[in-house]
Design an enzyme around this catalytic site. Structure first.
Site, PDB file in Angstrom:
ATOM      1  N   SER A  26       0.836  -1.198   0.000  1.00 42.67           N
ATOM      2  CA  SER A  26       0.000   0.000   0.000  1.00 42.67           C
ATOM      3  C   SER A  26       0.880   1.261   0.000  1.00 42.67           C
ATOM      4  O   SER A  26       1.709   1.436  -0.873  1.00 42.67           O
ATOM      5  CB  SER A  26      -0.964  -0.037   1.186  1.00 42.67           C
ATOM      6  OG  SER A  26      -2.009   0.882   1.019  1.00 42.67           O
ATOM      7  N   ASP A  37      -5.848  -3.786  -2.300  1.00 43.54           N
ATOM      8  CA  ASP A  37      -4.745  -3.502  -1.383  1.00 43.54           C
ATOM      9  C   ASP A  37      -4.149  -4.789  -0.787  1.00 43.54           C
ATOM     10  O   ASP A  37      -4.869  -5.648  -0.262  1.00 43.54           O
ATOM     11  CB  ASP A  37      -5.279  -2.616  -0.257  1.00 43.54           C
ATOM     12  CG  ASP A  37      -4.173  -1.982   0.569  1.00 43.54           C
ATOM     13  OD1 ASP A  37      -3.216  -2.686   0.920  1.00 43.54           O
ATOM     14  OD2 ASP A  37      -4.274  -0.781   0.860  1.00 43.54           O
TER      15      ASP A  37
END
Length: 749
Positions: free
Chosen positions: A67, A214
């Site tokens: 991320s 993610d």
């Protein structure tokens, strides 16, 4: 050249290329790997850790991230220095990366119209039933950020082992429910997948059709990936530990769901930290995942956290000679501009080939024409991103690109030059078009009527070809206002024709000495056609002819002119310029709308020239202070026309201390000056902020039967400017005993 010698030379080249793709040999010291945790804005703290390690000559030989850790890690792994990363994080770049809507300046002219006319609307897609989009934020800004900052590493054949620091990042495959590790391919695409927070950014579709989100869902601290794929001797993990549960975390359904997701992510990060040799925990209790405006403070927190672990880290520090050798070796592996040939000296390749995949035939044709000027020019991410703006500005498509190496020309004796190919991937919006925009409108004031309405707009884009569209609008509530138009784009230079029709039914209140003395009801049926040219995203010039049938009848009371039933015609030349930066509060810029022509063959009215001009100009010496001026002039040049066709002033935004449409005349002029002071920002991407407003208004109204009236007032208020419209609460005091407290939702007064 003899064939045998040519074959030998080709073999040597292939052997060298093969060798270049092998894993880099380990240095004669412990190989140090660093894993960076995800955490939204909290990940900016990683920059401080990297800065401390460089200041103390601690090398990083391998990197992994998830991320925001993937974003910071990718930039650092490709050659960005901590100082450059600090500059990025401390700028306002994230305001354009994390946005609920496409920034106003990136919209086409017609989408700007929608944003101005329905500022409080929510967009639904209707292609597969009525649906909201699958993410809170748009991804155009983050795509452009990654393509710009990772331009030299935006190609399919790239191995992440060959970046200056070998790198890995992870995403979560929603189809297989497994972690996906990126070790090759376009680096912007890999990072984009890794930061696709579910519900915040749209998922990324992989080449095999799987949907990626993610990596933090399953592996928020990829220590395992670092050890398995890049084999460091020492692993340093940078943690952004979750805050202890607080009452606010269980105060609502959404809060509980969000906390539950955070628990799962925190659990996998804690397990991963146990695999590291050194763990740097950055205290982030005083920050949130949306605090992108606090980049400097987060970087400082990361720096101090590394300092706290200095004893464990300094055992890996290099002396000056070895440190300089490390930096030189890392710099030698840095790529230059995208393209083939001489990347070590940064010479950009010339764009030789352009390919487009996805999208319908008309969209592809239009995009190829936008990309054509790039061919034969040095490959430039800035120019490529600019060429993709038009296809995305009108909505319905998103576009990303990567570089590739075109096949060499055959049977040529010309000296080879570096060349580059650009591959653009067009993706249809999964929910539309068509689109349905739905938004509220409220304007209320003391001692007055209240106007509430629901605004609806249906837009079928690319109807009849790319750039053409059908648009239908309805305002339902205190009035009924229905209209439909077909914008037919005749060529890519913006020439268009637009037939339209509409019906309006609304009450009209007549005032005398601040008292309502009559209510009339007006009905209009109109039809017309416009023809002109839309020039870029900021200018439109067109001629208009309109015919209308009007009924103006008395309901209660007396006043407001005679009953009128009949027709009227109008011919106008319009020039509209929009150089504002926002549809709500534009810190800088200007807008001008001017029309001139004739009003003729109207019931109970003289033929008359007609002029309508409005304009606004704003200045912002800094982000917290905005000054603005605006004006509106409407005039039949003192010709006598019937009441239904006259202009009005009064109400919020139009002499705020007066009643709605209190003044009616054939000639009106309004001037406004205002100052806005931002008293509180909103989280990054969620709006401009909360403003205190002070304003001055002056308006003059003239009609053949009455002498000119000048009204002035001052207004104070508070405005919350959000991507879903403006909410205004204020009060105004004017001359002749006028005063009002008012509230508006949807538009800025």
């Amino acid at each position: 050249m003899p064939l045998k010698f040519t074959a030998i030379l080709s073999a040597i080249v292939l052997l060298a290329a093969s060798a270049s793709c092998q894993p880099r040999p380990a240095p004669a010291r412990p190989v140090i790997g660093v894993a960076l945790e995800g955490g939204g804005a909290l990940g900016i703290a990683h920059i401080g850790v990297l800065e401390w390690m460089e200041d103390h000559h601690i090398p990083i030989d391998r990197l992994s991230g998830t991320s925001m850790g993937a974003l910071v890690g990718a930039l650092y792994a490709t050659g960005y220095t901590p100082a450059q990363l600090r500059a990025i994080a401390s700028s306002d770049v994230f305001l354009g990366v994390f946005t609920l809507q496409t920034p106003y300046v990136d919209l086409s002219y017609r989408r700007r119209q929608d944003r101005r006319e329905l500022p409080a609307s929510v967009t639904f897609g209707t292609e597969h039933g009525v649906r909201l989009r699958n993410a809170l934020l748009t991804d155009r800004g983050v795509n452009e950020f990654l393509e710009m900052h990772l331009a030299a590493y935006n190609r399919r054949e790239l191995s992440f082992d060959q970046t200056p620091i070998p790198f890995r990042c992870v995403a979560t495959d929603l189809n297989t429910l497994k972690v996906v590790t990126f070790a090759s391919g376009p680096l912007p695409e890999a990072v984009r997948a890794s930061i696709s927070i579910p519900g915040v950014f749209p998922p990324v579709q992989s080449e095999n059709g799987h949907m990626l989100v993610d990596g933090g869902v399953l592996d928020n601290l990829p220590v395992d990936v670092l050890r398995r794929e890049l084999h460091p001797d020492i692993v340093i993990a940078v943690r952004l530990p979750s805050q202890p549960v607080a009452s606010v975390d269980t105060s609502s359904i959404l809060a509980v769901l969000n906390r539950a997701a955070a628990v799962a992510i925190e659990s996998n990060a804690q397990q991963a930290a146990g695999l590291a040799d050194v763990v740097i925990e950055v205290p982030v209790d005083n920050f949130s995942a949306t605090d992108y405006s606090k980049g400097g403070q987060l970087i400082q927190a990361g720096y101090l956290a590394a300092e706290k672990n200095g004893a464990a880290l300094m055992r890996y520090a290099l002396n000056d000679q070895n440190w300089n050798a490390y930096l030189a070796a890392r710099a030698s592996r840095q790529l230059g501009q995208p393209g083939v040939g001489q990347p070590d000296v940064g010479q950009p390749g010339l764009v030789e080939a352009v390919r487009v995949v996805g999208g319908d035939a008309s969209a592809k044709r239009s995009l190829y024409k936008d990309l054509k000027p790039l061919q034969g020019q040095p490959a430039s991410p800035t120019d490529t991103i600019h060429a993709l703006k038009r296809i995305q500005a009108n909505g319905g498509y998103s576009a990303t690109y990567e570089n590739f190496a075109p096949a060499p020309a055959q049977n040529t004796t010309a000296v080879p030059t570096p060349s580059a190919g650009i591959l653009v991937r067009l993706a249809n919006d999964p929910i539309g078009p068509p689109y349905l925009l739905v938004g509220p409108e409220l304007t209320a004031a003391t001692s007055n009527i209240t106007r509430t309405a629901v605004n609806l707009r249906f837009i079928d884009q690319n109807f009849g070809g790319f750039g053409s569209e059908f648009r239908g609008t309805a305002r339902l509530g205190y009035l009924t206002d229905l209209s439909a138009e077909y914008y037919r784009l005749l060529n890519r230079h913006g020439l268009f024709v637009q037939p339209r029709t509409g019906i309006l039914r609304e009450p009209v209140y007549i005032w005398a000495n601040q008292k309502r003395v009559a209510e009339r009801f007006q009905q209009n049926l109109d039809a017309g056609i416009q023809a002109g040219r839309t020039i870029g995203d900021t200018l439109e010039i067109f001629a208009e002819y309109r015919a209308e049938d009007t009924r103006f009848a008395l309901r209660t009371g007396s006043g407001g002119g005679p009953y009128v039933t009949g027709t009227a015609q109008t011919g106008l030349l319009h020039i509209n310029v929009d150089h504002e930066s926002s549809s709500l509060i534009s810190p800088n810029g200007f807008r001008i709308s001017a029309a001139a022509g004739a009003f003729f063959h109207a019931v109970q009215s003289s033929n008359a020239p007609l002029v309508m001009v409005s304009g606004a100009r704003t200045w912002a010496p800094n982000q917290n202070n905005i000054f603005g001026l605006s004006t509106d002039i409407n005039s039949y040049l003192r010709a006598n026309v019937a009441e239904p066709f006259r202009f009005t002033l009064g109400g919020p935004r139009r002499l705020s201390a007066s009643s709605f449409d209190e003044y009616r005349g054939t000639d009106t002029a309004l001037a406004r000056a205002g100052y806005l002071r931002r008293i509180a920002p909103l989280p990054t991407g969620l709006g401009q902020g909360l403003y205190a407003v002070i304003g001055y208004e002056a308006g003059e109204i003239w009609s053949p039967e009455n002498r000119a009236i000048l009204r002035q007032d001052g207004a104070l208020g508070v405005v919350a400017a959000t991507p879903l419209g403006a909410i205004t609460i204020g009060g105004s005091v004017g001359d002749a005993g006028h005063r009002k407290v008012f509230i508006t939702i949807g538009r800025l007064f």
